[in-house]
Enzyme design. Structure first.
Site, PDB file in Angstrom:
ATOM      1  N   ARG A 205      -2.347 -14.333   4.534  1.00  0.00           N
ATOM      2  CA  ARG A 205      -3.094 -13.669   5.613  1.00  0.00           C
ATOM      3  C   ARG A 205      -2.340 -13.829   6.942  1.00  0.00           C
ATOM      4  NH1 ARG A 205      -7.211 -10.130   4.281  1.00  0.00           N
ATOM      5  NH2 ARG A 205      -7.728 -10.338   6.476  1.00  0.00           N
TER       6      ARG A 205
ATOM      7  N   GLU B 231      -9.620 -10.585  -7.624  1.00  0.00           N
ATOM      8  CA  GLU B 231      -8.654  -9.495  -7.440  1.00  0.00           C
ATOM      9  C   GLU B 231      -7.473  -9.612  -8.397  1.00  0.00           C
ATOM     10  OE1 GLU B 231      -9.734  -8.689  -2.721  1.00  0.00           O
ATOM     11  OE2 GLU B 231      -7.733  -9.418  -3.238  1.00  0.00           O
TER      12      GLU B 231
ATOM     13  N   THR C 124      -5.587  -6.897  10.821  1.00  0.00           N
ATOM     14  CA  THR C 124      -5.844  -5.635  10.113  1.00  0.00           C
ATOM     15  C   THR C 124      -5.247  -4.453  10.863  1.00  0.00           C
ATOM     16  OG1 THR C 124      -7.909  -6.602   9.315  1.00  0.00           O
ATOM     17  CG2 THR C 124      -7.680  -4.212   9.121  1.00  0.00           C
TER      18      THR C 124
ATOM     19  N   ASN D  88      -1.854   0.225   6.940  1.00  0.00           N
ATOM     20  CA  ASN D  88      -1.353  -1.058   7.443  1.00  0.00           C
ATOM     21  C   ASN D  88      -0.500  -1.802   6.426  1.00  0.00           C
ATOM     22  OD1 ASN D  88      -3.384  -1.870   5.759  1.00  0.00           O
ATOM     23  ND2 ASN D  88      -4.657  -2.798   7.336  1.00  0.00           N
TER      24      ASN D  88
ATOM     25  N   TYR E 186     -12.631  -2.008  -3.688  1.00  0.00           N
ATOM     26  CA  TYR E 186     -13.090  -2.151  -2.304  1.00  0.00           C
ATOM     27  C   TYR E 186     -14.613  -2.128  -2.186  1.00  0.00           C
ATOM     28  CZ  TYR E 186      -8.584  -1.893   0.225  1.00  0.00           C
ATOM     29  OH  TYR E 186      -7.346  -2.147   0.773  1.00  0.00           O
TER      30      TYR E 186
ATOM     31  N   HIS F 164      -2.138  -5.424   1.558  1.00  0.00           N
ATOM     32  CA  HIS F 164      -3.442  -6.053   1.340  1.00  0.00           C
ATOM     33  C   HIS F 164      -3.206  -7.491   0.900  1.00  0.00           C
ATOM     34  CE1 HIS F 164      -7.473  -6.881  -0.297  1.00  0.00           C
ATOM     35  NE2 HIS F 164      -6.816  -7.491  -1.270  1.00  0.00           N
TER      36      HIS F 164
ATOM     37  N   ARG G 181       2.329  -6.563   9.143  1.00  0.00           N
ATOM     38  CA  ARG G 181       1.638  -5.373   9.666  1.00  0.00           C
ATOM     39  C   ARG G 181       2.230  -4.933  11.001  1.00  0.00           C
ATOM     40  NH1 ARG G 181      -4.406  -7.015   7.467  1.00  0.00           N
ATOM     41  NH2 ARG G 181      -4.375  -5.681   5.618  1.00  0.00           N
TER      42      ARG G 181
ATOM     43  N   PHE H   6     -15.641   3.878   6.866  1.00  0.00           N
ATOM     44  CA  PHE H   6     -14.287   4.236   6.428  1.00  0.00           C
ATOM     45  C   PHE H   6     -14.077   4.090   4.919  1.00  0.00           C
ATOM     46  CE2 PHE H   6     -14.206  -0.180   8.001  1.00  0.00           C
ATOM     47  CZ  PHE H   6     -13.701  -0.860   6.900  1.00  0.00           C
TER      48      PHE H   6
ATOM     49  N   LYS I  45       0.824  -1.212   0.000  1.00  0.00           N
ATOM     50  CA  LYS I  45       0.000   0.000   0.000  1.00  0.00           C
ATOM     51  C   LYS I  45       0.863   1.270   0.000  1.00  0.00           C
ATOM     52  CE  LYS I  45      -4.033  -2.077   2.350  1.00  0.00           C
ATOM     53  NZ  LYS I  45      -4.981  -1.886   3.481  1.00  0.00           N
TER      54      LYS I  45
HETATM   55  P1  IDP Z   1      -8.066  -6.671   5.701  1.00  0.00           P
HETATM   56  O1  IDP Z   1      -7.248  -5.707   4.872  1.00  0.00           O
HETATM   57  O2  IDP Z   1      -7.297  -7.177   6.888  1.00  0.00           O
HETATM   58  O3  IDP Z   1      -8.698  -7.763   4.886  1.00  0.00           O
HETATM   59  P2  IDP Z   1     -10.700  -5.452   5.797  1.00  0.00           P
HETATM   60  O4  IDP Z   1     -11.661  -5.610   6.910  1.00  0.00           O
HETATM   61  O5  IDP Z   1     -10.976  -6.177   4.522  1.00  0.00           O
HETATM   62  O6  IDP Z   1      -9.244  -5.823   6.365  1.00  0.00           O
HETATM   63  O7  IDP Z   1     -10.581  -3.890   5.508  1.00  0.00           O
HETATM   64  C1  IDP Z   1      -9.941  -3.411   4.345  1.00  0.00           C
HETATM   65  C2  IDP Z   1      -9.033  -2.270   4.725  1.00  0.00           C
HETATM   66  O8  IDP Z   1      -9.828  -1.202   5.218  1.00  0.00           O
HETATM   67  C3  IDP Z   1      -8.057  -2.578   5.852  1.00  0.00           C
HETATM   68  O9  IDP Z   1      -6.850  -3.183   5.415  1.00  0.00           O
HETATM   69  C4  IDP Z   1      -7.790  -1.224   6.426  1.00  0.00           C
HETATM   70  O10 IDP Z   1      -6.819  -0.529   5.657  1.00  0.00           O
HETATM   71  C5  IDP Z   1      -9.126  -0.520   6.250  1.00  0.00           C
HETATM   72  N1  IDP Z   1      -9.924  -0.590   7.483  1.00  0.00           N
HETATM   73  C6  IDP Z   1     -10.535  -1.672   8.014  1.00  0.00           C
HETATM   74  N2  IDP Z   1     -11.190  -1.360   9.146  1.00  0.00           N
HETATM   75  C7  IDP Z   1     -10.987  -0.048   9.345  1.00  0.00           C
HETATM   76  C8  IDP Z   1     -11.422   0.879  10.355  1.00  0.00           C
HETATM   77  O11 IDP Z   1     -12.113   0.528  11.309  1.00  0.00           O
HETATM   78  N3  IDP Z   1     -11.003   2.163  10.201  1.00  0.00           N
HETATM   79  C9  IDP Z   1     -10.227   2.583   9.157  1.00  0.00           C
HETATM   80  N4  IDP Z   1      -9.798   1.749   8.186  1.00  0.00           N
HETATM   81  C10 IDP Z   1     -10.176   0.454   8.278  1.00  0.00           C
HETATM   82 MG    MG Z   2     -10.130  -7.645   3.351  1.00  0.00          MG
END
Ligand code: IDP
Ligand code: MG
Length: 136
Positions: A88, A129, A94, A115, A52, A118, A105, A60, A12
């Site tokens: 993962r 994807e 996350t 973070n 997304y 992805h 991360r 968010f 990212k």
């Molecule tokens: P993941 O990347 O671990 O699969 P997801 O729940 O799919 O997590 O969320 C996608 C991305 O959205 C996350 O990697 C993170 O950058 C962002 N994100 C997830 N939850 C939050 C939040 O509560 N606040 C701000 N950004 C978030």
């Molecule tokens: Mg995800």
């Protein structure tokens, strides 16, 4: 029996900006992944919104899409035994604050939004994807 799979990984903007892409790619290679294809690109916000789309209803969503399109990213097709789960695990939670020691991360992430990486979360999404970024 072999269970070699492919998954989509994105380094990212926060990580590319800090020149961590080389180090992160090393981590994948050291953990048994092959980088089948890779490209450094910057996407439009509209493309981030498509990518997304599953998060469309989340509070968010808008910030997330602005962020992913805010600077260069490195997108990769990674291949390994059980690639989706293995990636993962290597990425960690996350939220970097909750991520286990040794995960990407934990090592590189700044915050829940910045973070650093992805990774696809299922075989079905990995295919979708990968096609999103690499289907010509
Ligand atoms: P993941 O990347 O671990 O699969 P997801 O729940 O799919 O997590 O969320 C996608 C991305 O959205 C996350 O990697 C993170 O950058 C962002 N994100 C997830 N939850 C939050 C939040 O509560 N606040 C701000 N950004 C978030
Ligand atoms: Mg995800």
């Amino acid at each position: 029996m072999s269970n070699v799979k492919q998954t989509l990984s994105i380094i990212k903007p926060d990580a590319v900006e800090r020149n961590l892409d080389g180090q992160i790619k090393e981590e994948f290679l050291n953990n048994g992944f092959k980088i089948i294809q890779e490209k450094k690109i910057q996407i439009e916000k509209q493309e981030a919104e498509k990518f997304y789309k599953v998060h469309e209803t989340k509070p968010f969503y808008n910030d997330l899409c602005s962020y992913l399109s805010s600077g260069p990213i490195v997108v990769m097709i990674l291949e390994r035994e059980n690639a989706i789960i293995a990636n993962r695990e290597l990425m960690g939670s996350t939220n970097p604050k909750e991520a286990a020691e040794g995960t990407l991360r934990k090592k590189f992430g700044i915050s829940i939004d910045k973070n650093s990486v992805h990774g696809s979360d299922s075989e079905e999404n990995a295919r979708i994807e990968i096609d999103f970024f690499f289907k010509s």
